[in-house]
Scaffold this motif. Structure first.
Motif, PDB file in Angstrom:
ATOM      1  N   ASN A 157     107.102   1.149  -3.806  1.00  0.00           N
ATOM      2  CA  ASN A 157     106.027   1.863  -3.407  1.00  0.00           C
ATOM      3  C   ASN A 157     104.722   2.134  -4.371  1.00  0.00           C
ATOM      4  OD1 ASN A 157     107.534   2.733  -1.000  1.00  0.00           O
ATOM      5  ND2 ASN A 157     108.271   4.390  -1.986  1.00  0.00           N
ATOM      6  N   ALA A 158     105.161   2.124  -5.586  1.00  0.00           N
ATOM      7  CA  ALA A 158     104.169   2.155  -6.684  1.00  0.00           C
ATOM      8  C   ALA A 158     103.477   0.801  -6.641  1.00  0.00           C
ATOM      9  CB  ALA A 158     104.715   2.558  -7.893  1.00  0.00           C
ATOM     10  N   LEU A 159     104.190  -0.397  -6.641  1.00  0.00           N
ATOM     11  CA  LEU A 159     103.555  -1.722  -6.720  1.00  0.00           C
ATOM     12  C   LEU A 159     102.568  -1.848  -5.671  1.00  0.00           C
ATOM     13  CD1 LEU A 159     106.551  -3.923  -7.990  1.00  0.00           C
ATOM     14  CD2 LEU A 159     104.458  -3.340  -9.124  1.00  0.00           C
TER      15      LEU A 159
ATOM     16  N   PRO B 234      94.492  -1.856  -5.762  1.00  0.00           N
ATOM     17  CA  PRO B 234      93.758  -0.528  -6.246  1.00  0.00           C
ATOM     18  C   PRO B 234      92.568  -0.313  -5.461  1.00  0.00           C
ATOM     19  CG  PRO B 234      93.362  -2.466  -7.895  1.00  0.00           C
ATOM     20  CD  PRO B 234      94.301  -2.951  -6.639  1.00  0.00           C
ATOM     21  N   ILE B 235      92.485   1.175  -5.488  1.00  0.00           N
ATOM     22  CA  ILE B 235      91.041   1.396  -4.557  1.00  0.00           C
ATOM     23  C   ILE B 235      89.948   1.351  -5.882  1.00  0.00           C
ATOM     24  CG2 ILE B 235      92.125   3.138  -3.275  1.00  0.00           C
ATOM     25  CD1 ILE B 235      91.765   5.193  -5.232  1.00  0.00           C
ATOM     26  N   PRO B 236      88.677   1.149  -5.255  1.00  0.00           N
ATOM     27  CA  PRO B 236      87.540   1.053  -6.175  1.00  0.00           C
ATOM     28  C   PRO B 236      87.465   2.110  -7.170  1.00  0.00           C
ATOM     29  CG  PRO B 236      86.946   0.652  -3.707  1.00  0.00           C
ATOM     30  CD  PRO B 236      88.421   1.208  -3.927  1.00  0.00           C
TER      31      PRO B 236
ATOM     32  N   VAL C 228      99.187   8.813  -7.704  1.00  0.00           N
ATOM     33  CA  VAL C 228     100.440   8.863  -6.971  1.00  0.00           C
ATOM     34  C   VAL C 228     101.449   8.010  -7.181  1.00  0.00           C
ATOM     35  CG1 VAL C 228     101.228   8.780  -4.283  1.00  0.00           C
ATOM     36  CG2 VAL C 228      99.058   9.963  -4.966  1.00  0.00           C
ATOM     37  N   ALA C 229     101.029   6.734  -7.534  1.00  0.00           N
ATOM     38  CA  ALA C 229     101.802   5.818  -8.043  1.00  0.00           C
ATOM     39  C   ALA C 229     102.617   5.920  -9.002  1.00  0.00           C
ATOM     40  CB  ALA C 229     101.088   4.446  -8.369  1.00  0.00           C
TER      41      ALA C 229
END
Length: 453
Positions: A223-225, A231-233, A197-198
């Protein structure tokens, strides 16, 4: 019963021959497996030339065993094409990808998943070569094939590539539509905090930056940052680092160099000298070198370029155009640090590489000639400087016209050198072999005049 009669009774001669043939086929298959694994190992170490050599050997062995039109040969062609893309060898990549596409179209069902994969890769190659219309055609066909094969969940990645191509064609509304379509799909399938999505946010930020909507661009960058910084696992660190470098490029284009540099430093820390990432790390270091140079920090710029070029030499990339450009930039940093003799060496090496990769008339090659002429003047090699600059001015006049500001600037430099030498401009074109063949070992008193930075 004799041994011979037993043999003939139990094991026919044709069976023995068949076993020997099977053994030969098995050995060939084993050899193919080994050389392909060796290619993978070289790729992990960042040694692309050795990797491509191994993959090429594996392809030839596979063709001998399976024939030219086996679908597995097509898969290997596509695999080898991807390696050539990594090495920025797009013409060879296109040939191999076309071979894969022809094989899969001939041997598979219409609009197969194998054909879709070939077309996705061909779209990437054509986009990299600037053939955007052809890239768009391949990508749309790939998307249609994937939908036809029930791969709707995977189509988002192709939609992103279609959006990229529309962006290259300056068809901004269509690019936004493709990006938003991919964004909706990715949020639904992967979640709103997924790096995929980022990556869409980054693309939208780039689009709005290019159209002058900087507030929207910054908003999408932020939004991306937010996603990349938490970050998700299970997400590969390299994916985060790649996203940070993409955002850095947007901030750099908006001349927010400090923010851009911070993001590159974060990306570099993530890679942390990981094996197989040396070329990527070198690319980041080279970009940092450019930013330090723009900020006037020439010592840090030189250090970054030196680290980058050392890695590129070690990984077998010392003949690539990117390496030549990095050497040229490093030479400019040397000029600013008054290390003119080192700059001469770097410009000469860059010249040899870019002549080989781009030819003598390419703008990047002409830029190196111009820099080399300036350093030759600085070390007292006035005749060499004049000869190169006469060629550069002649080429720029031919390509850009005599009234172009860049041409006028270099004509003034040439006039100053000719006046100093008591000569007039030689308008007769000399052969490049004669023009660029000079004694590389002459080193005299340094003088920082005439360098074009």
């Amino acid at each position: 019963m004799s041994c011979c009669s037993l043999l003939s009774a139990e094991i026919p001669v044709w069976s023995i021959r068949l076993r020997f043939l099977d053994r030969g086929r098995t050995r060939s298959c084993l050899r193919n497996l080994l050389v392909m694994q060796l290619g993978d190992t070289y790729a992990m170490l960042g040694q692309l030339e050795n990797s491509i050599s191994s993959y090429t050997t594996g392809l030839e062995v596979q063709r001998q065993v399976l024939g030219d039109n086996d679908p597995r040969v097509g898969e290997t062609c596509r695999y080898l094409a991807e390696a050539h893309i990594q090495a920025m060898q797009f013409d060879e990549a296109q040939k191999l990808c076309q071979m894969a596409l022809d094989i899969h179209k001939e041997s598979g069902s219409p609009a197969s998943l194998e054909e879709a994969a070939d077309r996705r890769l061909m779209g990437m190659i054509c986009e990299s070569k600037g053939d955007h219309e052809t890239a768009l055609e391949h990508l749309v066909l790939a998307s249609m094939a994937m939908v036809a094969n029930g791969q709707e969940a995977e189509v988002a990645s192709v939609d992103l590539s279609i959006g990229d191509t529309y962006l290259s064609l300056n068809r901004y509304d269509e690019a936004i539509f493709a990006y938003q379509k991919a964004l909706t799909s990715l949020k639904s399938t992967k979640g709103e905090n997924h790096p995929a999505v980022a990556s869409v946010f980054v693309r939208l930020a780039d689009l709005y930056n290019k159209t002058g909507k900087f507030r929207d661009s910054r908003s999408y960058c932020e939004n991306a940052l937010r996603i990349y910084e938490k970050p998700i696992p299970g997400i590969a660190p390299e994916e985060i680092a790649s996203g940070l470098t993409d955002i850095s490029a947007i901030y750099e284009s908006m001349e927010e160099l400090e923010q851009a540099l911070k993001l590159l430093q974060k990306a570099l820390k993530i890679y942390n000298d990981a094996p197989g990432q040396q070329n990527t790390i070198a690319g980041i270091e080279a970009q940092m070198g450019v930013m330090y140079y723009m900020m006037g920090n020439y010592s840090e710029s030189y250090s970054s370029f030196r680290s980058a070029t050392t890695k590129l030499r070690a990984s077998g990339e010392k003949k690539s155009a990117f390496f030549g450009i990095a050497l040229n930039q490093m030479g400019l940093a040397c000029v600013q640090r008054y290390a003119i003799n080192e700059a001469v060496d770097l410009f000469e090496e860059a010249r040899a590489i870019l002549e080989q990769e781009y030819g003598p008339y390419h703008p990047d090659t002409l830029g190196v000639y111009s820099n080399l002429a300036g350093t030759y003047d600085a070390v007292g090699r006035l005749d060499d400087a004049i000869e190169i600059l006469e060629f550069v001015v002649g080429m720029r006049e031919e390509k850009l016209g005599t009234a172009n500001p860049d041409v006028d600037d270099e004509k003034k430099r040439l006039a100053e050198l000719l006046k100093e030498a008591g000569r007039v401009r030689n308008r007769k074109n000399r052969s490049l072999e004669t023009l660029l063949d000079s004694n590389q070992s002459r080193n005299t008193v340094l003088n920082n005049g005439g360098i074009k930075v």
